[in-house]
Design a protein around this motif. Structure first.
Motif, PDB file in Angstrom:
ATOM      1  N   ARG A 496      27.307  -3.863  22.992  1.00  0.00           N
ATOM      2  CA  ARG A 496      26.788  -2.449  22.985  1.00  0.00           C
ATOM      3  C   ARG A 496      25.684  -2.430  24.204  1.00  0.00           C
ATOM      4  NH1 ARG A 496      25.468   2.243  19.851  1.00  0.00           N
ATOM      5  NH2 ARG A 496      23.399   3.000  20.141  1.00  0.00           N
ATOM      6  N   TYR A 497      25.648  -1.513  24.696  1.00  0.00           N
ATOM      7  CA  TYR A 497      24.583  -1.363  25.907  1.00  0.00           C
ATOM      8  C   TYR A 497      24.194   0.200  25.797  1.00  0.00           C
ATOM      9  CZ  TYR A 497      25.775  -5.619  28.282  1.00  0.00           C
ATOM     10  OH  TYR A 497      26.165  -6.865  28.639  1.00  0.00           O
ATOM     11  N   ARG A 498      22.805   0.098  25.600  1.00  0.00           N
ATOM     12  CA  ARG A 498      22.323   1.508  26.026  1.00  0.00           C
ATOM     13  C   ARG A 498      21.034   1.393  27.248  1.00  0.00           C
ATOM     14  NH1 ARG A 498      26.097   2.996  23.717  1.00  0.00           N
ATOM     15  NH2 ARG A 498      26.194   4.652  22.164  1.00  0.00           N
ATOM     16  N   GLY A 499      21.414   1.365  28.427  1.00  0.00           N
ATOM     17  CA  GLY A 499      20.837   0.962  29.666  1.00  0.00           C
ATOM     18  C   GLY A 499      19.814   2.172  29.563  1.00  0.00           C
ATOM     19  N   ASP A 500      18.585   1.841  30.100  1.00  0.00           N
ATOM     20  CA  ASP A 500      17.463   2.672  30.421  1.00  0.00           C
ATOM     21  C   ASP A 500      17.927   3.929  30.915  1.00  0.00           C
ATOM     22  OD1 ASP A 500      15.864   0.831  29.320  1.00  0.00           O
ATOM     23  OD2 ASP A 500      14.276   0.503  31.078  1.00  0.00           O
ATOM     24  N   TRP A 501      18.824   3.974  31.790  1.00  0.00           N
ATOM     25  CA  TRP A 501      19.289   5.120  32.682  1.00  0.00           C
ATOM     26  C   TRP A 501      20.719   5.733  32.158  1.00  0.00           C
ATOM     27  CZ3 TRP A 501      16.703   7.858  36.466  1.00  0.00           C
ATOM     28  CH2 TRP A 501      15.554   7.500  36.771  1.00  0.00           C
ATOM     29  N   TYR A 502      21.281   5.168  30.804  1.00  0.00           N
ATOM     30  CA  TYR A 502      22.360   5.513  30.525  1.00  0.00           C
ATOM     31  C   TYR A 502      22.770   7.130  30.292  1.00  0.00           C
ATOM     32  CZ  TYR A 502      21.887   7.103  25.618  1.00  0.00           C
ATOM     33  OH  TYR A 502      21.858   7.643  24.289  1.00  0.00           O
ATOM     34  N   GLN A 503      21.530   7.620  30.158  1.00  0.00           N
ATOM     35  CA  GLN A 503      21.747   9.486  30.189  1.00  0.00           C
ATOM     36  C   GLN A 503      21.904   9.957  31.655  1.00  0.00           C
ATOM     37  OE1 GLN A 503      19.645  11.495  27.074  1.00  0.00           O
ATOM     38  NE2 GLN A 503      20.216  10.059  25.510  1.00  0.00           N
ATOM     39  N   ASN A 504      21.411   9.382  32.589  1.00  0.00           N
ATOM     40  CA  ASN A 504      21.327   9.864  33.634  1.00  0.00           C
ATOM     41  C   ASN A 504      22.703  10.538  34.338  1.00  0.00           C
ATOM     42  OD1 ASN A 504      21.585   9.014  37.238  1.00  0.00           O
ATOM     43  ND2 ASN A 504      19.700  10.580  36.466  1.00  0.00           N
ATOM     44  N   VAL A 505      22.677  11.591  34.594  1.00  0.00           N
ATOM     45  CA  VAL A 505      24.009  12.367  35.332  1.00  0.00           C
ATOM     46  C   VAL A 505      23.598  13.003  36.474  1.00  0.00           C
ATOM     47  CG1 VAL A 505      25.138  12.685  33.080  1.00  0.00           C
ATOM     48  CG2 VAL A 505      23.455  14.332  33.927  1.00  0.00           C
ATOM     49  N   GLY A 506      22.470  12.672  37.317  1.00  0.00           N
ATOM     50  CA  GLY A 506      22.670  13.223  38.506  1.00  0.00           C
ATOM     51  C   GLY A 506      22.107  14.592  38.534  1.00  0.00           C
ATOM     52  N   LEU A 507      21.524  15.241  39.686  1.00  0.00           N
ATOM     53  CA  LEU A 507      21.089  16.548  39.592  1.00  0.00           C
ATOM     54  C   LEU A 507      22.492  17.422  39.560  1.00  0.00           C
ATOM     55  CD1 LEU A 507      18.237  15.709  40.751  1.00  0.00           C
ATOM     56  CD2 LEU A 507      18.259  17.907  42.201  1.00  0.00           C
ATOM     57  N   ARG A 508      23.244  17.263  40.186  1.00  0.00           N
ATOM     58  CA  ARG A 508      24.544  18.036  40.034  1.00  0.00           C
ATOM     59  C   ARG A 508      25.234  18.039  38.748  1.00  0.00           C
ATOM     60  NH1 ARG A 508      25.508  20.429  45.038  1.00  0.00           N
ATOM     61  NH2 ARG A 508      27.896  21.218  44.824  1.00  0.00           N
ATOM     62  N   GLY A 509      25.292  16.928  38.057  1.00  0.00           N
ATOM     63  CA  GLY A 509      25.814  16.640  36.887  1.00  0.00           C
ATOM     64  C   GLY A 509      24.989  17.626  35.783  1.00  0.00           C
ATOM     65  N   VAL A 510      23.578  17.605  35.803  1.00  0.00           N
ATOM     66  CA  VAL A 510      22.954  18.383  35.157  1.00  0.00           C
ATOM     67  C   VAL A 510      23.127  20.144  35.366  1.00  0.00           C
ATOM     68  CG1 VAL A 510      20.447  19.426  34.707  1.00  0.00           C
ATOM     69  CG2 VAL A 510      20.917  16.879  35.098  1.00  0.00           C
ATOM     70  N   ALA A 511      23.457  20.251  36.729  1.00  0.00           N
ATOM     71  CA  ALA A 511      23.661  21.920  36.901  1.00  0.00           C
ATOM     72  C   ALA A 511      25.298  22.052  36.802  1.00  0.00           C
ATOM     73  CB  ALA A 511      23.416  21.972  38.575  1.00  0.00           C
ATOM     74  N   ARG A 512      25.862  20.981  36.678  1.00  0.00           N
ATOM     75  CA  ARG A 512      27.180  21.363  36.174  1.00  0.00           C
ATOM     76  C   ARG A 512      28.218  21.903  37.530  1.00  0.00           C
ATOM     77  NH1 ARG A 512      31.442  23.561  32.934  1.00  0.00           N
ATOM     78  NH2 ARG A 512      31.647  22.182  30.902  1.00  0.00           N
ATOM     79  N   VAL A 513      27.943  21.441  38.530  1.00  0.00           N
ATOM     80  CA  VAL A 513      28.587  21.691  39.655  1.00  0.00           C
ATOM     81  C   VAL A 513      29.104  20.685  40.230  1.00  0.00           C
ATOM     82  CG1 VAL A 513      27.592  23.821  40.664  1.00  0.00           C
ATOM     83  CG2 VAL A 513      26.434  21.472  41.138  1.00  0.00           C
TER      84      VAL A 513
END
Lengths: 596, 481
Positions: A496-513
Motif C-alpha cells: 500500500r502506498y499513498r504518496g504525499d502527491w498521490y492526489q495530484n492530477v495537474g492543472l489540466r486534469g483538474v480542469a478536465r481538458v
C-alpha cells in the motif's frame, strides 16, 4: 449719555471676549482628537503592531482596481467595452499619457511609505523590548514582504523606479533623486531579492491550536487566515523573475508541502488528514459528490452538457464563489474580501457588471477563443473554465470571476444592488503550480513541468496509467531526483502506498481538458504551453501582464509579448493593432510613464 | 463736521440716483427682444411672409393656425403660393382632406435644414423624409425662418399625403385576388383599455360596451409583416390576378387538406407571405432577388413590373409575374436531435446525454443527443414537426458515433407510428466517426399536417456492449416535389 453707555458696554464685551479666547484656547487645543491617534499612542505593544498591519492591508486594498486593470487590460485577455473612458482605452492601446490615473504610481508609494514607517517602528519596538523576537519576526517579515510585492508591481509596470526604504513624511519626498536614485528593473529585482532573503520568518502567521497570534481571527465574518501575503510564493516569484530557478522552485516546493502551515505538528509540516493531500496540491475530483474544485459533471452523465457542475458551491466555479471553508483553503493563498460592511468599496462590480455596474471591461475575443479551442476529456470542444470565467448576460460577455458574490448564482441578477460583495484575488495554488513548473522547466526538469501542467505526477511517471493491482514501488514517483524535484505520487494497494502527491492530477486534469501534446525536452515549447495555460486558468486575476513581461524579458524577445497584444486587438477589430505591435517591439514602451 | 456730513449725504444721493437710472436700462436691454421674428409665433410669422398667403389660409381653414400658435415647438415646411396653385380643388373644398394635407407639412420639434437624412413624423401621422435642403421631393427655397415657437421653411412643391402600403392595397384594384385574401384575414379584437365601461356584473367584473372597444386587426399584418406601420419602410408586391392564379396553382398541390377552404387559406398564405419585404425599394433600386421575411429568395423580374407606387412607408409594385422557384419556397426542414418532443414511455434519462461536439467536415461545433446502453427493445426518440407540406421528402440525418468502434449499432427513422412497418424506413448502421449526412430514404406525406418522426433503436433489448444506442445530430427533410 446713551452713546457713552454703549461705548462702555462695547469695551467691556471686547475685554471679555479676549479673555475667554486666551484662557480657553489652551484647553481646546489640548483636547485629544477622537478619531486619530498621535504618534505616542501607537507602537506601544504587539496589539498596536497588529493594528498597524491590519491598517496597511486595508490601505493596500485601495490598489485593487489599479492592480487588476493594469495587469489585465494591458495584456491580452481583457478588452474595453463601448462604455470605457479614454483612460482605459489608452491602456488597452498602449498609448498611456502621464496624467492617466491608472498610470499614477503614487498610490503604490503611499502604501510603501506606510510599510516603511511600520518597519522602522517595529525595529524601534524591538529595541525597546515592546515585543518578543518571534512577534517581531512574524510581523516584520509580513510587512517587508508586502513592500517587496508592491515594488515588484512597480517594476513590472513602470520599469525604472526609485527604491525607497526610509520612512518619509510625505510621498513627494520620493521625487528627491539625490536621495532615492531611480533603479532599472533588473537592479530593483536584485535589491528586492537581497532584502527578501533577509526576512527572518517565511511561514504564515501561526494559527494552530497551541500557538496563535491575534492576526489570525475573524473580522466581520471573514477568517483572516489568508489575508496576508504568502512569503514563500513571493520569494519564489522574485527568484523566478531574477532567473534563480532552483531557488524559486525550492520556495514553491516548501509552500506546496505546507512548510509552516501547521505549527501543531512536531516539525511544522502539515501532516495527516485529507486536507494534507489536497491543500495546494491540485488534487483530483470527488466524482461521486462533486464537492471539489475541479471541472466536473454528474457521475455517469459525464457526456451530458446539462450535467456540468455549474454552481457557487461545487466544482471549479466555486473557487471564486465559495466561503472560506476547507476547500477554499486548498486553493487560496492570498485573497482579501470586499464587503458592504467595511471600506473600501468593491471596485469590481462597477468595472465588470452590466447589472448595477458600469460594465467597462469585458473578456477579449482572444481570451474566449483560447477556451473555445480546447477539448475536454468527454470530447466537448471547449474548456469549461471559460464558462465560469465569463458568461453571456443580456447579450453581453461579462467577466464573472469577480461577480459570484454579487450576483445570484442561478438568475445572475444582483442579490442586492447596494451590497457589492466580492474579493480581491491575489494568489492561489494554480498560479504557484504554473510558476513551479516554469522554474523546473528552466532548471532542466521539463518532464516535471509537463506533469504539473497536464495530468499530474502519478500519471506522467507511470508507463501504463490506469492499470490496477500493480506494485507501484518504482513508478509514480521522482524520488531519484534531487529536492525540490523529488515527489512521491505513488498510489497502490499491495504494497500500500499513498504518496504525499498521490492526489495530484495537474492543472489540466483538474480542469478536465485533454493534455497538451508538448515535447517536455523542448524548454521553449513547454514554457509556451505554461503561459497558454495561465490564460485558461488564471484569466482576469491580475497575473497576465507580469507573465508576458517576465517571459519576454527572459527570452529577450519583445515579439512574444507584442504578438499576444496584437492578436487581441486584431481579433477585436481594433485599428491600432499594427501600431501597437510595432510600439511594443521596443522594450522601453512596455513601461508606463513615471510621474510623481 | 456738519459740512462733511452734508457732502456725504449728497454724494450718496448722486450714487443712488445714477444706480437707479442706469440699472433700469441695462436690465431691460439685456433681455429685450430685438429680433422681430421671435416676437411672434409661427402662425403669425407665416401669415406675414410674402408668398405664403394660400398656405396661411389653409392653416386657418383647418385649425392648424391655433395649433402652431401653441406653446410647443414645431417645424413647418410651407409650400409657396405658386406650388399650391396646382393643388386639387377637391382637397381644398373638403376640410377633412385639407387637414390631412396641411398636417403633412408640419412636425413637432425644430428641424433646421442641412441636417442628415431622416424620416420625421408629421402631425397627420405620416412620416416624411427630410435632409439637406429638401423636404421629401420638394426643395427648400427659403430655409430656417424662425418664430417664437419653432422653425419654418418655404418649399417649392407641396407633398401630398400618400397612402401607406396597406392602405394603398385596400384602395387599389390592381390585384383583386390577393386583396381578397389580405382582407379575409381581418378580425375584430376587443380592447378593454379603450372600451367604455357600462357597469359591473354580479361577480364584480367590469361590463363593457362592446362596440366602443372593438378594434379591427389583421392576421397577416401580425403574423408576417406589419406594412400598415408608418414608422418603418416596406416594399409590397401586388400580383395581378393572372399571375396570382398561376403561382397559386403551382403551390396548391402541396397543401392537400380535407377541405377546399383550408387548402385555399394555406396556399394563399404560403404565396403572399413572401410578397412583403423590409425596406423601401423603388423601381430603380430593386435587385434581381429579394429576401422575404421568412428567408425565401424572391426573383424580381423588372419587365414584369406593371406599375410602381410610392407610399408613405415605402413602395408598392404591381407585377404580372413572380416566378417563384419551388426549392426556395420549400427549403429543407431541419429537426435538431437535441430538441426531442418526447421519448418512449420508459424513463431512460440516465442513459441520455446532450452533447457538444466538433464536426471536422463542417468545421463547426454542433449539439446532439446520445442514448447509450439504454437496454430497451424498440426504444425511440420522438420529434413533432409542425406544418409539413403534402409532398415527398428525401430524409437524411447526421448521426455521429464517436464512442465505440464495435459493435456498430443500428437505428432507423419512422413516421407517424413507432411500430408500423409500413411507415418505417430501413435500419441504418451508424458508422464510427461519420460526420456526413446519411441518406435514409423517402417519406411520402399525403396531406398537409403535423408529422411525428421517430428515431428508433434496435428491436431487442441489451444492457451492455453498446448495441442499444441512438444518436442524432439532426434530421433533414428535403422536398422532392
Amino acid at each position: 449719555m446713551k452713546a457713552i453707555k454703549i461705548k462702555k458696554v462695547r469695551v467691556a464685551l471686547l475685554c471679555l471676549l479676549t479673555g475667554t479666547a486666551i484662557f480657553s484656547c489652551n484647553k481646546i487645543l489640548d483636547k485629544t482628537p477622537e478619531t486619530a491617534l498621535t504618534t505616542d499612542q501607537v507602537y506601544r505593544n504587539v496589539y498596536d503592531a497588529d493594528a498597524a498591519i491590519v491598517g496597511v492591508y486595508g490601505k493596500f486594498m485601495g490598489l485593487a482596481k489599479q492592480y487588476i486593470v493594469l495587469n489585465e487590460l494591458r495584456a491580452d485577455l481583457m478588452d474595453v467595452t463601448l462604455n470605457a473612458n479614454a483612460d482605459l482605452r489608452d491602456l488597452n492601446e498602449h498609448n498611456v499619457k502621464a496624467d492617466n490615473p491608472y498610470a499614477d504610481p503614487r498610490p503604490f508609494y503611499a502604501v510603501i511609505n506606510n510599510c516603511n514607517d511600520i518597519l522602522k517602528n517595529f525595529k524601534i519596538m524591538l529595541a525597546d523590548k515592546k515585543f518578543t523576537d518571534a512577534e517581531f519576526q512574524q510581523r516584520y517579515s509580513d510587512v517587508g514582504a508586502l513592500r517587496c510585492w508592491l515594488y515588484l508591481q512597480l517594476g513590472i509596470h513602470w520599469g525604472n523606479v526609485p527604491y525607497v526604504t526610509d520612512a518619509l513624511e510625505t510621498i513627494d519626498a520620493v521625487k528627491d533623486q539625490s536621495k532615492f536614485p531611480v533603479l532599472p528593473f533588473n537592479q530593483l529585482l536584485d535589491s528586492l531579492v537581497a532584502f527578501a532573503n533577509t526576512l527572518p520568518y517565511n511561514k504564515p502567521y501561526p494559527s494552530g491550536a497551541t500557538i496563535n497570534t491575534g492576526l489570525v481571527t475573524s473580522y466581520d465574518g471573514f477568517n483572516t487566515k489568508r489575508f496576508f501575503i504568502d512569503k514563500y510564493s513571493l520569494l519564489g516569484d522574485l527568484n523566478l523573475w531574477k532567473g534563480n530557478y532552483a531557488q524559486a522552485a525550492t520556495y514553491y516546493r516548501k509552500l506546496m508541502d505546507h512548510d509552516g502551515y501547521d505549527l501543531d505538528s512536531p516539525n511544522g509540516l502539515y501532516t495527516g488528514g485529507e486536507q494534507f493531500f489536497k491543500e495546494f496540491k491540485m488534487n483530483f475530483a470527488d466524482v461521486a459528490s462533486n464537492n471539489d474544485l475541479c471541472v466536473g459533471y454528474i457521475r455517469f452523465k459525464e457526456s451530458d452538457i446539462n450535467s456540468l457542475i455549474d454552481n457557487n458551491g461545487q466544482g471549479w466555479r466555486s473557487i471564486f464563489a465559495r466561503s472560506q471553508d476547507n476547500l477554499w483553503l486548498q486553493q487560496w493563498l492570498w485573497s482579501i474580501p470586499f464587503s458592504s460592511n467595511f471600506n473600501p468599496e468593491n471596485p469590481f462590480v462597477n468595472l465588470f457588471s452590466n447589472n448595477g455596474g458600469s460594465y467597462l471591461l469585458k473578456p477579449s475575443q482572444a481570451a474566449m477563443d483560447n477556451w473555445n479551442t480546447q477539448t475536454q476529456a468527454n470530447g466537448f470542444p471547449f474548456d469549461a473554465r471559460g464558462n465560469f470565467s465569463w458568461r453571456m448576460l443580456n447579450g453581453q460577455p461579462v467577466i464573472m470571476k469577480y461577480l459570484y458574490n454579487y450576483l445570484d448564482g442561478t438568475s445572475f441578477l444582483p442579490i442586492n444592488p447596494l451590497k457589492k460583495e466580492g474579493r480581491l484575488f491575489l494568489e492561489r495554488a494554480a498560479d504557484v503550480h504554473l510558476h513551479f513548473a516554469e522554474a523546473a522547466n528552466r532548471d532542466g526538469r521539463g518532464k516535471i513541468a509537463y506533469a504539473f501542467l497536464n495530468n499530474g505526477l502519478g500519471t506522467t511517471y507511470d508507463p501504463t496509467p490506469g492499470v490496477t493491482g500493480r506494485d507501484v514501488t518504482n513508478i509514480m514517483n521522482t524520488l531519484n531526483l534531487p529536492y525540490p524535484y523529488s515527489f512521491d505520487a505513488r498510489n497502490g494497494e499491495v504494497p500500500r502506498y499513498r504518496g504525499d502527491w498521490y492526489q495530484n492530477v495537474g492543472l489540466r486534469g483538474v480542469a478536465r481538458v485533454n493534455p497538451v501534446a508538448v515535447d517536455s525536452t523542448n524548454a521553449i515549447a513547454v514554457e509556451n504551453a505554461l503561459i497558454a495555460e495561465n490564460a485558461l486558468e488564471l484569466a482576469f486575476e491580475g497575473h497576465r501582464w507580469g507573465e508576458l513581461v517576465r517571459v519576454a524579458l527572459r527570452r529577450n524577445d519583445p515579439a512574444f509579448l507584442a504578438d499576444k497584444v496584437y492578436n487581441k486587438l486584431l481579433k477585436a477589430g481594433n485599428g491600432q493593432a499594427a501600431t501597437v505591435r510595432a510600439k511594443l517591439m521596443n522594450k522601453n514602451n512596455w513601461y508606463l510613464p513615471f510621474k510623481m | 463736521m456738519l459740512l462733511k456730513k452734508r457732502i456725504q449725504i449728497f454724494a450718496g444721493l448722486v450714487v443712488s440716483a445714477l444706480a437707479f437710472t442706469t440699472c433700469n436700462k441695462k436690465w431691460d436691454d439685456h433681455n429685450a427682444i430685438t429680433d422681430a421674428a421671435v416676437a411672434n409665433n409661427l402662425y403669425q410669422n407665416i401669415s406675414k411672409t410674402a408668398g405664403l398667403s394660400k398656405f396661411s389660409q389653409y392653416l386657418v381653414a383647418t385649425g392648424y393656425d391655433k395649433i402652431i400658435a401653441g406653446s410647443k415647438t414645431y417645424t413647418v415646411w410651407a409650400p409657396n403660393d405658386a406650388a399650391l396653385a396646382s393643388l386639387d380643388p377637391a382637397i381644398v373644398l373638403d376640410t377633412a382632406k385639407l387637414k390631412l394635407f396641411v398636417g403633412n407639412h408640419i412636425s413637432n420639434q425644430s428641424y433646421l435644414s442641412g441636417g442628415a437624412d431622416q424620416r420625421v413624423a408629421m402631425l397627420n401621422g405620416k412620416y416624411n423624409r427630410i435632409g439637406g435642403s429638401t423636404f421629401d421631393s420638394a426643395n427648400i427655397v427659403t430655409a430656417n425662418l424662425y418664430a417664437a415657437n419653432g422653425i419654418y421653411h418655404v418649399i417649392d412643391k407641396f407633398i401630398p399625403r400618400y397612402d401607406n402600403c396597406w392602405e394603398f392595397m385596400k384602395n387599389s384594384s390592381a390585384s383583386p385576388l390577393q386583396k381578397a385574401y389580405f382582407l379575409s384575414q381581418d378580425y375584430n379584437f376587443f380592447d378593454a383599455s379603450i372600451a367604455t365601461q357600462t357597469g359591473v356584473n354580479s361577480l364584480g367584473f367590469p361590463v363593457y360596451d362592446t362596440a366602443s372597444g372593438t378594434v379591427k386587426k389583421n392576421h397577416f399584418l401580425e403574423d408576417v409583416l406589419d406594412v400598415n406601420d408608418e414608422k418603418n419602410q416596406y416594399t409590397l408586391i401586388l400580383m395581378n390576378d393572372a399571375s396570382f392564379t398561376t403561382e397559386y396553382n403551382k403551390l396548391s398541390p402541396w397543401f392537400k387538406t380535407g377541405t377546399v377552404d383550408s387548402t385555399n387559406k394555406l396556399t394563399s398564405f404560403w404565396l403572399t407571405k413572401d410578397l412583403v419585404f423590409k425596406g423601401a425599394f423603388a423601381f430603380a433600386q430593386l435587385p434581381d432577388t429579394l429576401l422575404s421575411v421568412s428567408g425565401v429568395k424572391v426573383p424580381i423580374n423588372k419587365p414584369s413590373i406593371i406599375a410602381s407606387y410610392k407610399t408613405s412607408n415605402g413602395w408598392v409594385h404591381v407585377m404580372s409575374k413572380v416566378d417563384f422557384t419551388l426549392t426556395y419556397k420549400f427549403p429543407p426542414i431541419y429537426i435538431q436531435g437535441e430538441t426531442p418532443t418526447s421519448f418512449a414511455t420508459t424513463d431512460r434519462s440516465a442513459n441520455t446525454f446532450y452533447r457538444v461536439r466538433y464536426n471536422p467536415v463542417t468545421a463547426q461545433n454542433f449539439s446532439d443527443i446520445l442514448m447509450q446502453n439504454y437496454n430497451y427493445a424498440n426504444y425511440f426518440i420522438k420529434y413533432l414537426v409542425r406544418n409539413v407540406a403534402s409532398m415527398r421528402y428525401n430524409a437524411f440525418w447526421v448521426a455521429v458515433n464517436d464512442v465505440q468502434t464495435t459493435p456498430l449499432w443500428q437505428q432507423r427513422l419512422a413516421i407517424d407510428s413507432s411500430n408500423s412497418a409500413a411507415t418505417n424506413l430501413p435500419f441504418v448502421t451508424v458508422a464510427y466517426q461519420n460526420y456526413n449526412e446519411v441518406s435514409l430514404g423517402q417519406l411520402n406525406i399525403t396531406n398537409y399536417r403535423n408529422v411525428n418522426l421517430f428515431v428508433m433503436g434496435p428491436t431487442t433489448a441489451s444492457s451492455s456492449g453498446g448495441n442499444n444506442s441512438i444518436v442524432v445530430d439532426y434530421i433533414k427533410l428535403v422536398p422532392a416535389f
